[in-house]
Enzyme design. Structure first.
Site, PDB file in Angstrom:
ATOM      1  N   PRO A   1      -6.691  -5.582  -2.947  1.00  0.00           N
ATOM      2  CA  PRO A   1      -6.054  -4.956  -1.680  1.00  0.00           C
ATOM      3  C   PRO A   1      -6.933  -3.999  -0.910  1.00  0.00           C
ATOM      4  O   PRO A   1      -7.608  -2.984  -1.460  1.00  0.00           O
ATOM      5  CB  PRO A   1      -4.741  -4.190  -2.335  1.00  0.00           C
ATOM      6  CG  PRO A   1      -4.699  -4.881  -3.588  1.00  0.00           C
ATOM      7  CD  PRO A   1      -5.884  -5.357  -4.092  1.00  0.00           C
ATOM      8  N   CYS A   2      -6.878  -4.276   0.434  1.00  0.00           N
ATOM      9  CA  CYS A   2      -7.868  -3.513   1.425  1.00  0.00           C
ATOM     10  C   CYS A   2      -7.018  -2.286   2.327  1.00  0.00           C
ATOM     11  O   CYS A   2      -7.751  -1.718   2.784  1.00  0.00           O
ATOM     12  CB  CYS A   2      -8.332  -4.792   2.360  1.00  0.00           C
ATOM     13  SG  CYS A   2      -6.896  -5.181   3.330  1.00  0.00           S
ATOM     14  N   ASN A   3      -5.842  -2.050   1.878  1.00  0.00           N
ATOM     15  CA  ASN A   3      -5.051  -1.078   2.470  1.00  0.00           C
ATOM     16  C   ASN A   3      -5.790   0.135   2.684  1.00  0.00           C
ATOM     17  O   ASN A   3      -5.831   0.931   3.777  1.00  0.00           O
ATOM     18  CB  ASN A   3      -3.771  -0.815   2.040  1.00  0.00           C
ATOM     19  CG  ASN A   3      -2.919  -2.027   1.712  1.00  0.00           C
ATOM     20  OD1 ASN A   3      -3.471  -2.977   1.145  1.00  0.00           O
ATOM     21  ND2 ASN A   3      -1.729  -2.109   2.288  1.00  0.00           N
TER      22      ASN A   3
END
Length: 377
Positions: A85-87
């Site tokens: 996940p890149c959030n």
């Protein structure tokens, strides 16, 4: 060699579709699905429907933090893919890095590397990863991958230079198990001088009338009226429009708000979330794009069906890896292992794979200008 692929944070199947359709002209070198994990049920249903319809149980839906990453639960694999996940690494937002909820999730990919010791892996994240935690997150992630037993080859891909009709910049890390005698080079750009445009993506060939996920979005009359004044390539802030239609925004003005596509250029980045004005707007018609049109910009074929409610599908599409770009990278990996030469470039992010006696990684990240058309093996 048939490589059995396991996936964490699989999304709807952009990486998997690219992997399964990677073709180097030899049936002896190909990639097949083994298992996958994602936390969202609709996303998992999309993956099952398109990637493994005959083996639905191989997609495990649930939080990776509760997943039993072991041979007791998961079958053995030869390759691993994880678009962690890149959030918390994105340049849009607070960029919390390791201090956020999502930043530490890459460690589950590293755990899978330690448990299964696949021959190679592909990890993907946003370009903001390189600057997160004041530049400290990226070297730490690479060091952990190296400590798991892999040489790492990080590269910043500009997907519009690889036939994707979208300005989408992502860091892809290829890892090769350190006991194997292979060196990876990123494939050379294919469309750097002539990128595919949004017009080409949306019209060639025309989208079939019965295509899935192609429902027209609901638009208010006020938004339609505002769009009449926005020319292709413009947004709500640089267009010449009546005062009563202007947005009352203080502070920073994000250029993507009510921004129309420029038909002569690739799209701007397709995102998976956002409120009014962030849905990507047609270069000619006074409306936002349909989900099928967004999927075209992400290079998903029209037969790839997304499951779930409209906004959930939008999120799936925006979070996915463009399958065409993924396929080119997977083909480069297969050619590397098959000993087939291909046009390549040096990694534009260089990392020293050697290890000091203390066990720490020696080296630093440095930017390096791409030199085109180098031949790699």
């Amino acid at each position: 060699m048939v490589y059995r692929l396991g996936e964490l944070f699989s999304g709807p199947g952009g990486l998997a579709w690219g992997a399964m359709h990677a073709d180097i002209g030899s049936d002896e070198f190909r990639i097949v699905h083994a298992w996958a994990n994602d936390y969202d049920e609709s996303t998992c249903e999309t993956y099952r429907h398109n990637i493994c319809p005959d083996e639905p149980d191989t997609v495990i839906c649930g939080d990776v933090r509760q997943l039993d990453i072991s041979r007791r639960t998961l079958t053995d694999i030869d390759a691993l893919a994880f678009g962690f996940p890149c959030n918390d690494f994105s340049t849009v937002g607070e960029q919390k890095g390791f201090d956020g909820s999502y930043g530490p999730l890459y460690t589950y990919g590293v755990k899978a590397l330690r448990v299964f010791q696949p021959q190679w892996f592909l990890a993907e994240n946003v370009s903001g990863l390189s600057s997160a935690n004041e530049g400290g997150a990226f070297p730490k992630i690479l060091a952990d991958m190296r400590a798991a037993g892999y040489r790492v080859y990080p590269h910043l891909y500009k997907f519009e230079e690889y036939g994707v009709p979208q300005a989408r910049h992502r860091i892809i890390i290829i890892g090769i198990r350190e006991d194997l005698p292979y060196e990876f080079f990123p494939p050379s750009p294919t469309t750097a001088d002539g990128p595919k445009t949004s017009l080409e993506a949306l019209t060639i060939p025309p989208i079939p009338k019965n295509a899935a996920n192609n429902e027209l979005p609901k638009m208010t009359e006020r938004v339609k009226e505002r769009l009449k004044y926005i020319k292709p390539g413009q947004n709500a802030f640089n267009a010449d429009m009546p005062e009563e239609l202007r947005l009352k925004v203080k502070g920073a003005k994000i250029s993507q708000i009510y921004r129309r596509l420029d038909p002569d250029k690739p799209s701007y980045t397709v995102t998976g979330s956002g409120g009014g004005g962030t849905h990507i707007y047609h270069y000619k018609e006074n409306r936002a794009l349909t989900n099928r049109e967004r999927a075209r910009l992400q290079t998903f074929p029209d037969k790839f069906v997304f499951m779930g409610a409209k906004e959930n599908v939008r999120r799936q599409i925006g979070m996915a890896v463009p399958q065409h770009g993924a396929r080119l990278i997977f083909e480069a990996v297969l050619k590397t292992f098959a000993g087939i030469e291909y046009d390549s470039v040096p990694c534009n992010i260089r990392f020293d794979n050697t290890v000091k006696e203390s066990g720490t990684i020696r080296g630093r990240l440095v930017s390096k200008k791409i030199q085109p058309n180098r031949i790699g093996a």
